[in-house]
Design an enzyme around this catalytic site. Structure first.
Site, PDB file in Angstrom:
ATOM      1  N   GLU A 267       0.880  -1.173   0.000  1.00 43.67           N
ATOM      2  CA  GLU A 267       0.000   0.000   0.000  1.00 43.67           C
ATOM      3  C   GLU A 267       0.909   1.212   0.000  1.00 43.67           C
ATOM      4  OE1 GLU A 267      -1.616   3.027   2.629  1.00 43.67           O
ATOM      5  OE2 GLU A 267      -2.512   1.204   3.485  1.00 43.67           O
ATOM      6  N   CYS A 304      -3.259   7.445   5.661  1.00 44.00           N
ATOM      7  CA  CYS A 304      -3.174   7.124   4.240  1.00 44.00           C
ATOM      8  C   CYS A 304      -4.463   7.453   3.496  1.00 44.00           C
ATOM      9  CB  CYS A 304      -2.807   5.657   4.046  1.00 44.00           C
ATOM     10  SG  CYS A 304      -3.688   4.521   5.110  1.00 44.00           S
TER      11      CYS A 304
END
Length: 528
Positions: A267, A304
Site C-alpha cells: 500500500e 493514508c
C-alpha cells in the site's frame, strides 16, 4: 505481563542484539533520543529468522483452525495486558495522542480476534467439490476438489503512521498468521520500542500454544539493506508493506528480480479525492467544510486516507464554503509529525505545491516548541491549472490539501478520468445531485478501492466488506485488500486434488465435511 524493552531483535525465542551498530527512537515532540539503544540487524539475522520461519511453516500450516484461532486471540490478550505501558511508549516514539493510541490498540486487538473468527469459519479455504462421474460419456468425469493453502513465510514491514494496527501485530501479520503462514516482521525504525513490546506479546502467545519458535520473528534496524535482504531471502514467499511509493516500488523490484519472484502487497500513495456536488454544497456547505478540515488535519494529516484534493463545481456557494474551510484550518494548531524524516518530507511537499504558483489560502498555527511540527496548509486552484500541473496530483503526506474550483461537469469528468489509482474517493451529494453522482460513481469505481458518500475517508472500519486497496499507485496489487477479512486471500493459493483417495484428502474437502465449514458442491452451497 510486564512490557520489556531491551533493544534486541526477537528471532524465534532468542533475543539477538544486532552487530551493525545502534540506533534509538526519537521523541518527535522534543527531538530527544529515547533509551535503550537498539542493535542494527543485518544479513545474518535475516537468514536466521527466515530459516526458522521455513522450519516452522511445515508444522504451522497443518495446525487446526481452532489452534490458530486461539493463538490469534492470545496475541490480542497479551497486547491488552501491557496496554498502559505500550501506550506510553507509542506516544513517546510517535507524538500521537493517548486517545488515538487507545483507538488503534482496540483496532489491533479487534483485527486479531476478527481473523480468529475467520479461521474458525473456514470459508477462507474456498472449499469446492466437483464429484466424479465414471459413467459420463464420452469420457468419465474425474472427481476434483479444491482448497486454499498458505504461500509460506511472509515478510511484513511495519508502517510509520500506524505503529500498532499496520505494524508488528497489525493487519498484515494477523491475516498472514491466520492463513497458516509464519511471519518475519521488519519493525519500523521510528518506533522500535513499541515494536519490541508488541513482538514480545506475540512471542508469549507462541510459547503459550507450544508452536514452533519460528512462527514469529521481529527484526529491527534502519537500513534499506535489511529490508532488501529479507525480501530477497528464498524462504520468504510473500511481502506485506505499507509506506511510500518509492519504498514499495523498491520492494516490488527486488521481489521480481529473485530467481523465483514473489508477490509484494504494497500500500503506497493516494490523494483520496473528494467531490462536493452543487445541491449538497448549497444545503450544507458549512458542515462539509468543517468536516473536510477535520479529516485533513486529524493525526497531523498522517493517515493514508487523508483527503488531499477536494473538487467543487464553481458557483455562488463556493466562496462561502471556502471561507468556512479557511477559518477552520487557520485555527488548527501544529502537531508533532511522526518522525524527523516525515516532517522534512512534508515541508518539501508543501514547498513543491507552492512552487506551482497556486494560492495558499490558509495556514494553521505554527509551533516554536515542537521539534517535528506539522503546520496545516490549505491551497486553492482551478480545474484548468490542476489538469496541466502534475505536481498538484501528488500526495503530500501531512495536514495539507488542495481545493480545486472546477468549471463545469464536463471538466469534472475529465479530471476524474485522469486521476491515478486511489485508496478512496468521496462524493458529497443530495438527491438533486444523483444524476451527476451516478456518472461519477461509474468512473470512480475504476479509480478507487472504496467509494463513499456524505462522509470522510479517514477512519477505516475493519469488517468483512471493507476494501483498503486500489489501483496503482495506491497499491501494487489492485485485486486485493489489506483491511477486512478478505486480506487473508493475499497469502493463500488454490490447489486442486483430482481422484484423490478420501483418506488422503485434507479435512476441508473430505467426504462428510468433518470441519463443518462452508463448501460448494457442484457449484451449490453446502453447510454441514
Amino acid at each position: 505481563m510486564t512490557a520489556t524493552i531491551t533493544g534486541a531483535s526477537l528471532i524465534g525465542f532468542d533475543d539477538v542484539i544486532g552487530s551493525g551498530g545502534t540506533f534509538r527512537g526519537i521523541d518527535p515532540a522534543t527531538g530527544a533520543a529515547l533509551e535503550p539503544a537498539f542493535g542494527e540487524s543485518g544479513a545474518d539475522e535475516v537468514a536466521r529468522a527466515a530459516a526458522l520461519a521455513w522450519d516452522a511453516f511445515h508444522s504451522y500450516r497443518h495446525t487446526t483452525p481452532e489452534v490458530r484461532a486461539a493463538f490469534l486471540e492470545s496475541i490480542a490478550d497479551e497486547i491488552e495486558a501491557v496496554a498502559a505501558e505500550l501506550s506510553e511508549r507509542v506516544q513517546a516514539e510517535t507524538g500521537l495522542p493517548a486517545g488515538r493510541v487507545a483507538g488503534e490498540t482496540g483496532r489491533t486487538t479487534g483485527q486479531l480476534r476478527l481473523f480468529a473468527s475467520v479461521v474458525r469459519d473456514g470459508s477462507w479455504s474456498q472449499a469446492r467439490i466437483d464429484p466424479g462421474n465414471p459413467d459420463r460419456t464420452p469420457l468419465p468425469k474425474p472427481d476434483v476438489r479444491q482448497r486454499s493453502v498458505p504461500l509460506g513465510p511472509v515478510a511484513v514491514f511495519g508502517a510509520s503512521n500506524f505503529p500498532l494496527a499496520f505494524s508488528v501485530a497489525g493487519g498484515d501479520t494477523a491475516s498472514a498468521l491466520a492463513s497458516g503462514s509464519p511471519v518475519v516482521v521488519k519493525g519500523h525504525p521510528a518506533h522500535p520500542g513499541t515494536s519490541e513490546i508488541v513482538g514480545r506479546a506475540i512471542r508469549a502467545a507462541v510459547r503459550k500454544h507450544e508452536l514452533h519458535e519460528g512462527t514469529f520473528s521481529l527484526l529491527v534496524g534502519t537500513s534499506n539493506e535489511l529490508g532488501g535482504a529479507l525480501v530477497s531471502d528464498p524462504r520468504i514467499r510473500a511481502v506485506g508493506f505499507t509506506g511510500s511509493r518509492r519504498g514499495g516500488l523498491a520492494l516490488v523490484e527486488l521481489a521480481a528480480r529473485r530467481e523465483i519472484p514473489i508477490p509484494v502487497y504494497a500500500e503506497m500513495s493516494a490523494v483520496n479525492p473528494v467531490v462536493v456536488l452543487p445541491a449538497a454544497l448549497a444545503e450544507r456547505g458549512s458542515s462539509i467544510a468543517a468536516g473536510f478540515v477535520t479529516s485533513v488535519t486529524g493525526s497531523a494529516g498522517q493517515l493514508c486516507t487523508k483527503p488531499g484534493l477536494l473538487f467543487v463545481l464553481d458557483g455562488p456557494d463556493v466562496d462561502a464554503f471556502r471561507s468556512v474551510a479557511e477559518e477552520a484550518l487557520a485555527g488548527v494548531a501544529a502537531a508533532p509529525m511522526l518522525n524527523p524524516g516525515i516532517a522534512g518530507a512534508y515541508e518539501s511537499g508543501v514547498a513543491d505545491v507552492l512552487a506551482t504558483g497556486v494560492e495558499r489560502a490558509a495556514e494553521g498555527v505554527p509551533s516554536e516548541t515542537i521539534s517535528c511540527a506539522g503546520t496545516a496548509s490549505l491551497f486553492v486552484t482551478d480545474g484548468s491549472t490542476f489538469l496541466t500541473d502534475p505536481p498538484l496530483h501528488e500526495e503530500v503526506f501531512g495536514p495539507a490539501s488542495v481545493i480545486v474550483r472546477v468549471r463545469d461537469e464536463e471538466q469534472l469528468l475529465e479530471i476524474v478520468d485522469g486521476l491515478e489509482g486511489q485508496l478512496t474517493a468521496t462524493i458529497h451529494a443530495d438527491e438533486d445531485d444523483h444524476p451527476l453522482a451516478a456518472r461519477l460513481v461509474d468512473r470512480l469505481e475504476l479509480v478507487a478501492g472504496r467509494v463513499l458518500f456524505n462522509g470522510w475517508p479517514t477512519g477505516v472500519e475493519v469488517g468483512h466488506a471493507m476494501v483498503h486497496g486500489g489501483p496503482f499507485p495506491a497499491t501494487s496489487a489492485p485485486a486485493t485488500t489489506s483491511v477486512g477479512t478478505r486480506a487473508i486471500e493475499r497469502f493463500l493459493r488454490p490447489v486442486a486434488y483430482q481422484d484423490t483417495p478420501d483418506a488422503l484428502l485434507p479435512d476441508e474437502i473430505r467426504a462428510g465435511n468433518p470441519l463443518g465449514i462452508f463448501r460448494r458442491v457442484d457449484g451449490l452451497p453446502e453447510q454441514s
